[in-house]
Design an enzyme around this catalytic site. Structure first.
Site, PDB file in Angstrom:
ATOM      1  CB  SER A 197      -0.946   0.000   1.202  1.00  9.77           C
ATOM      2  OG  SER A 197      -1.912  -1.023   1.062  1.00  9.77           O
ATOM      3  CG  HIS A 234     -12.424   0.537   4.061  1.00  5.59           C
ATOM      4  ND1 HIS A 234     -11.720  -0.324   3.255  1.00  5.59           N
ATOM      5  CD2 HIS A 234     -11.772   0.557   5.260  1.00  5.59           C
ATOM      6  CE1 HIS A 234     -10.675  -0.796   3.918  1.00  5.59           C
ATOM      7  NE2 HIS A 234     -10.683  -0.291   5.133  1.00  5.59           N
TER       8      HIS A 234
END
Length: 648
Positions: free
Chosen positions: A327, A370
């Site tokens: 990430s 999310h």
């Protein structure tokens, strides 16, 4: 015809001139001969007397003093120490076997050492002095000097040997020296004569190797008187060589020591860069090793312990390690999409925990998803689905172009060994490397720093420096050579939109400081030193659908070598960036729980004049941090002395 009086006078004058010229020439020859006779019979009388007494004059090379390597503040990290040694010259020794046996009876030598030393003397040219024993004591030195008549060709002498006073701290970056090998001489058309000296040492890795010609200097000579049994009587003449140039690096020895101590025995690496000029303040790889072992001759036991260690202490992970950036790569994907106009600043994506494409499900790290996230929130929460979406809009070519702009997929020019180029893939790369067409699944994997994308900790630090400044910061390791300051490469503007960069930086700040930021627990509490960063966790194994259905096995339940890599990149202070950092912990698990706290501590040490201040940590962590800092095996900042064994 009768000669006149005038003719007779002219003839007489001509004869007189020729007589004078011949006489002058003969006189000059007599004077020159006399001067030569005087030189030979009077000025050189002592030398010819020596020769008449079966003594002789020998000319020998004097190894130059190797240049010293300092840190940025003038602390020695590679120096020279005096040591006593024994050299043997075969043509003076006569019966080499007998002389070596006598020598072994005076000083400690194992049968193996005796055999190797005898073979070395016989191998090299008869007139070349061979070092047969190094680092002997003063007592052994004295024994040899007293017994010199029985040891023809044997000379005890004092020389210089390389020493690394901070041992493990700079093993990978500075490297070490070792004896010249046949491989070192390959490709040398006219090798430096000093390289032919037995056991002469040159750089093998790191700065020692890549700046060898600068550090080595040039050899001198000495003329010595040797009697008929090979004993050195006296030194007649000496011409010192030119010492190697001293080098000052950009590294701060105290920050480097803190980083090595903080990494501990993890298989890990950390790089700290000054974003203003590219100076590398710290470049650590763990676990490390003591380079002094190689200088003195490492034992097979010690060498095997290094090569068989599963954490690979000999590898310089900071520059040669190539890891999926995970990430930490998401800022590149985001900027590629923004700069290409593939997405607008307010672009949002709904994350249900996965995205399906082509019959395959690409999962987010959050199983439940999310919800709807924008760019800043996607960084804050490290939402993968957001990047699965935008990468399809921008494409791999623009992503690869942006990655290279930020220093990925290219070899940075530093005087260090095995610098990895990494991989910033695109369609052409895959066709050339794998003879396969690029697929959309490859783009999706690349968008979150997985798949074919590989980067070193050095490259990740460069990437972060460029994000923090918007300029093409170039890493620099050498600050000065001799008294000459080395040039700093001018950092050109990357040509990116300031607004786009600000959006990404804001997301990185939220990673550390927002309530749901993935690295909030590793934040810096001091408002003046606020940190921005990004966590990363890169998989080293495939997770099957069956495993996902029953629950993904946590890292702590897996064998070490199958756990995820933990990564973190960041910079501080957020409002006025000074240092950027990257940390990679091999098989460390989560970037937020493992790599981020290490990075924060090292970054605080770089920003502070001494240990990180407890006031920079969240109040709830200060007790634990204080204990941890006291237990770190740190060197004395003044003397560089290592802590007593078993103590912090």
């Amino acid at each position: 015809m009768r000669r006149t009086q005038k003719d007779n006078e002219d003839s007489h004058r001509g004869i007189t001139r020729r007589t004078l010229m011949m006489g002058g020439a003969m006189s000059a020859m007599v004077v020159a001969l006399g001067a030569r006779l005087r030189y030979l019979q009077i000025d050189q009388a002592d030398e010819f007397k020596l020769l008449a007494e079966e003594n002789r004059i020998s000319v020998r090379l004097l190894p130059p003093r190797r240049g010293i390597i300092f840190d940025r503040n003038g602390k020695v990290i590679a120096g020279n120490e005096q040591n006593y040694r024994v050299v043997v010259t075969r043509e003076d020794a006569g019966d080499v076997d007998l002389v070596m046996k006598r020598l072994a009876s005076l000083i400690p030598m194992t049968p193996e050492e005796l055999e190797d030393a005898t073979a070395a003397v016989k191998k090299h040219s008869a007139f070349v002095p061979v070092i047969v024993k190094d680092r002997i004591s003063w007592e052994d030195f004295s024994k040899i000097a007293i017994n010199a008549p029985a040891l023809p060709g044997v000379v005890p002498e004092m020389g210089l040997s390389r020493q690394y006073p901070r041992d493990t701290d700079f093993a990978h970056s500075v490297g070490y020296v070792g004896p010249v090998s046949d491989r070192d001489l390959e490709g040398e058309e006219a090798p430096d004569p000093v390289l032919r000296l037995p056991k002469f040492q040159i750089g093998k890795i790191g700065v020692e190797r890549w700046m060898e010609s600068t550090l080595r200097g040039s050899a001198g000579t000495k003329r010595i008187e040797v009697n008929h049994v090979g004993r050195v009587m006296r030194e007649l003449e000496r011409h010192e060589g030119e010492a190697g140039a001293d080098i000052r690096l950009t590294i701060d020895a105290d920050v480097q020591n803190f980083a090595q101590a903080r990494l501990g025995e993890e298989s890990a690496a950390a790089v700290v860069m000054d974003v203003r000029n590219g100076d590398i303040i710290c470049i650590a790889s763990s676990p490390s090793f003591d380079p002094n072992l190689f200088v003195r001759g490492i034992s097979q036991k010690d060498y095997s312990a290094l090569t068989e260690h599963d954490h690979r202490p000999l590898a310089n992970k900071s520059v040669s390690g190539a890891y999926p950036p995970g990430s930490t790569f998401k800022m590149v994907t985001a900027l590629a999409a923004l700069e290409a106009g593939a997405i607008k600043p307010g672009h949002a994506v709904r994350c249900p925990g996965y995205m399906e494409f082509g019959g395959r499900r690409f999962h987010c790290h959050s199983r439940g998803g999310h919800g709807t996230v924008n760019l800043a929130q996607s960084l804050e929460k490290s939402c993968d689905v957001y990047y699965y979406d935008i990468c399809q809009k921008v494409g791999i070519e623009k992503m690869a172009e942006m990655g290279r702009l930020f220093g990925l997929g290219q070899r940075h020019d530093l005087p260090m060994s095995a610098i990895a180029e990494g991989i910033m893939p695109n369609r052409a790369w895959k066709m050339e490397r794998h003879k396969q067409e690029w697929r959309i699944g490859d783009t999706i994997n690349a968008s979150i720093g997985q798949g074919y994308v590989l980067a070193s900790p050095l490259q990740l630090a460069v990437m972060t420096s460029r994000i923090a400044t918007g300029k093409a910061v170039v890493p620099r390791l050498v600050r000065m050579i001799g008294t000459e300051e080395q040039p700093i490469a001018e950092a050109e503007d990357l040509g990116l939109s300031p607004d786009n960069l600000a959006m990404v930086r804001r997301g990185m700040s939220d990673v550390m400081n927002a309530e749901r930021g993935t690295a909030r627990s590793a934040r810096i509490a001091d408002p003046a030193l606020t940190m921005a960063g990004k966590t990363g966790t890169s998989q080293v194994r495939n997770i099957t659908a069956a495993e996902r259905a029953r629950g993904v096995i946590s890292n702590d339940q897996l064998p070490w070598e199958r756990r995820d890599h933990a990564l973190f990149v960041g910079y501080a202070p957020y409002d006025n960036p000074r240092y950027a950092i990257s940390v990679v912990v091999e098989h460390g698990g989560g970037g937020s729980t493992v790599a981020a706290p290490i990075a924060r501590d090292i970054l605080l040490r770089a920003l502070s004049d001494g240990l990180p201040p407890l006031s920079a940590y969240p109040a709830s962590q200060r007790g634990r941090i204080e204990t941890m800092l006291k237990q770190l095996p740190l060197r004395d900042p003044e003397t560089g002395a290592a802590p007593a064994r078993g103590k912090a």
